[in-house]
Scaffold this motif. Sequence first.
Motif, PDB file in Angstrom:
ATOM      1  N   CYS A 119       0.832  -1.213   0.000  1.00 27.54           N
ATOM      2  CA  CYS A 119       0.000   0.000   0.000  1.00 27.54           C
ATOM      3  C   CYS A 119       0.863   1.259   0.000  1.00 27.54           C
ATOM      4  CB  CYS A 119      -0.941   0.005   1.202  1.00 27.54           C
ATOM      5  SG  CYS A 119      -2.100  -1.358   1.183  1.00 27.54           S
ATOM      6  N   GLN A 120       2.175   1.070   0.072  1.00 29.95           N
ATOM      7  CA  GLN A 120       3.072   2.202  -0.106  1.00 29.95           C
ATOM      8  C   GLN A 120       3.343   2.406  -1.593  1.00 29.95           C
ATOM      9  OE1 GLN A 120       6.954   1.836   1.904  1.00 29.95           O
ATOM     10  NE2 GLN A 120       6.047   2.886   3.651  1.00 29.95           N
ATOM     11  N   GLU A 121       3.365   1.276  -2.300  1.00 28.85           N
ATOM     12  CA  GLU A 121       3.662   1.343  -3.738  1.00 28.85           C
ATOM     13  C   GLU A 121       2.408   1.645  -4.557  1.00 28.85           C
ATOM     14  OE1 GLU A 121       7.107  -2.094  -3.622  1.00 28.85           O
ATOM     15  OE2 GLU A 121       5.045  -2.566  -3.195  1.00 28.85           O
ATOM     16  N   TYR A 122       1.262   1.211  -4.034  1.00 29.33           N
ATOM     17  CA  TYR A 122      -0.017   1.443  -4.689  1.00 29.33           C
ATOM     18  C   TYR A 122      -0.821   2.404  -3.812  1.00 29.33           C
ATOM     19  CZ  TYR A 122       0.746  -2.373  -8.005  1.00 29.33           C
ATOM     20  OH  TYR A 122       1.237  -3.166  -9.012  1.00 29.33           O
ATOM     21  N   ILE A 123      -1.811   3.071  -4.406  1.00 26.77           N
ATOM     22  CA  ILE A 123      -2.740   3.840  -3.566  1.00 26.77           C
ATOM     23  C   ILE A 123      -3.837   2.874  -3.171  1.00 26.77           C
ATOM     24  CG2 ILE A 123      -4.252   5.848  -3.420  1.00 26.77           C
ATOM     25  CD1 ILE A 123      -2.849   6.928  -5.931  1.00 26.77           C
ATOM     26  N   SER A 124      -4.046   2.720  -1.875  1.00 24.31           N
ATOM     27  CA  SER A 124      -5.028   1.730  -1.422  1.00 24.31           C
ATOM     28  C   SER A 124      -6.248   2.400  -0.805  1.00 24.31           C
ATOM     29  CB  SER A 124      -4.380   0.807  -0.387  1.00 24.31           C
ATOM     30  OG  SER A 124      -5.393   0.035   0.230  1.00 24.31           O
ATOM     31  N   PHE A 125      -7.414   1.895  -1.170  1.00 24.71           N
ATOM     32  CA  PHE A 125      -8.666   2.368  -0.573  1.00 24.71           C
ATOM     33  C   PHE A 125      -9.340   1.246   0.216  1.00 24.71           C
ATOM     34  CE2 PHE A 125      -7.713   5.188  -4.093  1.00 24.71           C
ATOM     35  CZ  PHE A 125      -7.843   6.431  -3.484  1.00 24.71           C
ATOM     36  N   LEU A 126      -8.517   0.335   0.712  1.00 26.13           N
ATOM     37  CA  LEU A 126      -9.034  -0.816   1.462  1.00 26.13           C
ATOM     38  C   LEU A 126      -9.144  -0.484   2.945  1.00 26.13           C
ATOM     39  CD1 LEU A 126      -6.840  -3.497  -0.286  1.00 26.13           C
ATOM     40  CD2 LEU A 126      -9.338  -3.390  -0.409  1.00 26.13           C
ATOM     41  N   GLY A 127     -10.260  -0.900   3.527  1.00 20.80           N
ATOM     42  CA  GLY A 127     -10.427  -0.750   4.977  1.00 20.80           C
ATOM     43  C   GLY A 127     -11.162  -1.989   5.465  1.00 20.80           C
ATOM     44  N   GLY A 128     -12.265  -1.770   6.139  1.00 20.45           N
ATOM     45  CA  GLY A 128     -13.090  -2.921   6.527  1.00 20.45           C
ATOM     46  C   GLY A 128     -12.473  -3.762   7.624  1.00 20.45           C
ATOM     47  N   GLY A 129     -12.011  -3.118   8.676  1.00 24.25           N
ATOM     48  CA  GLY A 129     -11.480  -3.874   9.820  1.00 24.25           C
ATOM     49  C   GLY A 129      -9.983  -3.759   9.972  1.00 24.25           C
ATOM     50  N   CYS A 130      -9.305  -3.209   8.984  1.00 20.01           N
ATOM     51  CA  CYS A 130      -7.853  -2.981   9.050  1.00 20.01           C
ATOM     52  C   CYS A 130      -7.603  -1.760   8.179  1.00 20.01           C
ATOM     53  CB  CYS A 130      -7.099  -4.202   8.532  1.00 20.01           C
ATOM     54  SG  CYS A 130      -5.305  -4.042   8.618  1.00 20.01           S
ATOM     55  N   TRP A 131      -6.928  -0.745   8.720  1.00 20.49           N
ATOM     56  CA  TRP A 131      -6.911   0.541   8.026  1.00 20.49           C
ATOM     57  C   TRP A 131      -5.500   1.082   7.888  1.00 20.49           C
ATOM     58  CZ3 TRP A 131      -9.761  -0.665  12.422  1.00 20.49           C
ATOM     59  CH2 TRP A 131     -11.118  -0.924  12.215  1.00 20.49           C
ATOM     60  N   GLN A 132      -5.290   1.767   6.773  1.00 16.72           N
ATOM     61  CA  GLN A 132      -4.000   2.403   6.557  1.00 16.72           C
ATOM     62  C   GLN A 132      -4.051   3.834   7.079  1.00 16.72           C
ATOM     63  OE1 GLN A 132      -2.845   2.721   2.449  1.00 16.72           O
ATOM     64  NE2 GLN A 132      -0.674   2.984   2.942  1.00 16.72           N
ATOM     65  N   HIS A 133      -3.470   4.026   8.235  1.00 19.59           N
ATOM     66  CA  HIS A 133      -3.319   5.374   8.778  1.00 19.59           C
ATOM     67  C   HIS A 133      -1.829   5.685   8.821  1.00 19.59           C
ATOM     68  CE1 HIS A 133      -7.415   6.314  10.137  1.00 19.59           C
ATOM     69  NE2 HIS A 133      -7.536   5.024  10.398  1.00 19.59           N
TER      70      HIS A 133
END
Lengths: 466, 521
Positions: free
Chosen positions: A75-89
């Motif tokens: 998710c550093q190399e790609y832009i990620s819009f994934l969440g749902g119980g685990c989040w990129q902060h």
Amino acid sequence: MSKKKNIVHPYIPNSVPEVKAKMLKEIGVKDIDELYEDIPKNLRFKGKMNLPEPLSSECALKQHVEKILSKNKTCQEYISFLGGGCWQHYVPAVCDEINRRSEFLTAYAGEPYEDYGRFQALFEYASMMGELLDMDVVNVPTYDWAQAASTSIRMAARITDRTEILISNTISPDRLSVIRNYCKPVIEVNLVECCPETGRVNLDDLKDKISSKTAGIYFENPSYLGCIENRGEDISDIAHKWGALSIVGADPISLGIIVPPSNYGADIVCGDIQALGIHMQYGGGLAGFIATRDEERFVMEYPSRLFGITPTSVEGEYGFGDVAYERTSFAEREKGKEFVGTATALWGITAGVYLALLGPQGIQELGKLIMQRSQYAMEKISEIKGIKIPSLQTAHFKEFVVDFNNTGKTVKQVNKALLKQGIFGGKDISNEFPELRNSALYCITEIHTKEDIDKLVQALDEYLNK
Amino acid sequence: MAMNMKTKIRNFHQAKWDEPIIYELSSPGERGILIPTIEKEIETVVGNGLSKLSKNMLRKQAPNLPELSQMQVLRHYLRLSQETLGADLNVDVGQGTCTMKYSPKINEQLANSPKLTELHPSQNENTVQGILEIMYKMDLFLREISGLDKFTFQPGGGSQAILAIVSIIQAYHETNGESEKRDEMITTIFSHPSDAAAAAVKGYKVITIYPDEDGLPDVEALKKVVSDRTAGLLITNPEDTGIFNPKIAEFTRIIHEAGGLCGYDQANANGILGITRAKEAGFDLCFFNLHKTFSSPHGCGGPATGALGVTKEISKYLPVPLVEFDGENYYLNDNVSDSIGKVREFYGVIPVILRAYSWVMSLGSEGLKEVARTAVLNNNYLLKKVLKIRGASAPYAKGRHRIEQVRYSWEELTKETGVTTEDITCRMADFGFHMWSSHHPFIVPNPFTLEPTESYSKAELDEYVSGLKKVAEEAYKSPDKVKNAPYRSVVHKIETDSLDNPSKWAITWRAYLKKCKKQTE
């Protein structure tokens, strides 16, 4: 004597033959094999474990593991819009600095006499979480939100001496699966509908289902689908009217701007602290919290360790220790409350560092920023032809559903196209929520800039409409 | 002056910073970190972002978090870390049952790589082939080590793995229409408390077998309690006494004949890697603690992994998803016919799995055996030395060797001096050592449990023994000195009564302030 080749391995100091010989002499045996005399022959493993040839040099080991890890796209190399119980902060550097300290990283279960700092750091974590949640008791973290919710439900069942739990049906399916297994066969799990237009709990359905056998109602705020439940007080009132408890699962990072569940009648609050300074780690960064008021009937039902502050023999000195240890399975085995063991203490320390860094202003500003950026994304995505954002008028936090039913494409197809553009599209929830059919859950945090969101919108529009 | 190399006693003093509670360090207005500013264009579109939020949901007052600048936060926590005696710093053989071994630093570097830390669990499988490969191969390794057929890493610790085992046993009997009838789970008193407690969570009546004269779980007692109500057995071997139970196959046979399943708690596996396995002993399920035997650091109590393995016959009950390989790609398989569902969200504590993988890759088959053999060598060396200390004993199996740890007793010393295990623990802290007692109940009176693993050198073991010997001698010479310890720790004797008193206990700073205020009023 064993005829095996001697291995002197850097992790095993006494693998040096001369040292070994001295120690064997001291013990009074000729060979290590003699020390295994109690293991009968028929139980001895006579084969050879089929493991790869070892990479005993650190250099070769590093090269080998890095080569495998290099196959991952992050998710550093790609832009990620994934969440749902685990989040990129964003993870502040000081969080990593502290949780990688040898002392914290490698300590375990010492007494406060050797592990004083561990006790204080976890007491402070609980203290800061207590302020965020406006509650006086917070546990040493458990495995994850699912376990925290499961235990909260079990606590409610013991406190009320009842055996049914009502759960809002917008809960994360993974979490629900954990709860179902954990409650079985002692507690009956029943679901309460939500209103499709608002994403909020359907109060009529709740009133229909609640009864004098209900131990509690569990709902999440924001829900798994990102909607903010603004009738928490009504839900809690209904629960209390029936002698049941109100249990709320909450995202702590939202609580700088959203009112904490204790303020709308929650008796037990739980959730995950992964958002608070802990890397996603492919879902390995989860850790669950449970909080209640400081009442004996609640405190005595926690299975987790609770660290308390207490005086010492020196006036003015702070000591720490386990509060009401006798309630735990460590003290009472099967007669204790559920069970306690190694869970996620280091992430508790880390979340404490995070909250100390953010402070009152930071946590407020962060909440507001996430609201703004996620609303911007919702607005822009909703403008794309064919795409719908259900319950667009409901306030959301961080996450929202994107409905692709009228685009003629499946979420899988959309995400495949986005991947080619360097984007991890939202989590496909078509199977998790069949009634929503072809939909995805998108997540926006403080790491997503306007540029990232615009890039997503453009890529979606191009794929769907051009 | 450096440590006296003859007495091997350090003139130790732990770091004592007298560090205030973080709230006492707060200074209004200071900031530890700043948040990105909102883009003007976004603000133009959505305003302050709060307009959709109904008034009752808006937090009116910012949470009362402390206010500190960044370096001040760092310094506070560094001081707290210095006031913690991690396994990297001390000869941590005193934390028996916990397998305090070296956690190689290279594995930290690997686990902290963004190639792992920045992965989201819902990413497309094609983008996470590396981590799936590691999980799949670690499964293969554990199959070799245990003899069982399939592993999952979902449980986030040993106790959660036990819960999963109990859930699977329950599901198995459910399939056979016997889950209601089979309502009893058997365990032993020297197995971990969670073996009993997790069974109770799943509604089982727990039957506990006590040791016979040799310290081994009594096979005759087992025969008496086993029946058509038996769901299964949860047992450790060697148990916390370090004595290997040679009749273990008889245990599993008796349970199987009664229609139950057998779960092996392998928390104490460090001394038997490659020597004896779950399969040969007749187990249907087992778990390994990757944060113990397989070297992942303990993190003050997690994150952790209880790697759960089963035989082929019951693999259909495993929690989903499982990591599989189709010959080309690794993938997550949700299609497990009678799965118990999930015990944890997503797939487990991934960095712990990676460290375990790397550790096994560094050692290989012979290396793992060397780990086990050296751990056993160290343990028996320590046993020999500890038994020479006045007042110390090792109940059961007199004159026999032990596997990876020993549960000792200070009973004689306590009788003769009044000094207890707890007192000795406090005094050992003055020399930079930890000495743990035992799980409850204390079947062995005034217990202490030492597990030297493979990681400590002979010189370090000698140093630990010198510490014990010194404190034992003090107990005989000047017991009060030991009873009033510690003197050189971070803290002095802690008053514990208030921790059990609801009107005094304080689990957060705000509760503490409220209760202090009440007392002064």
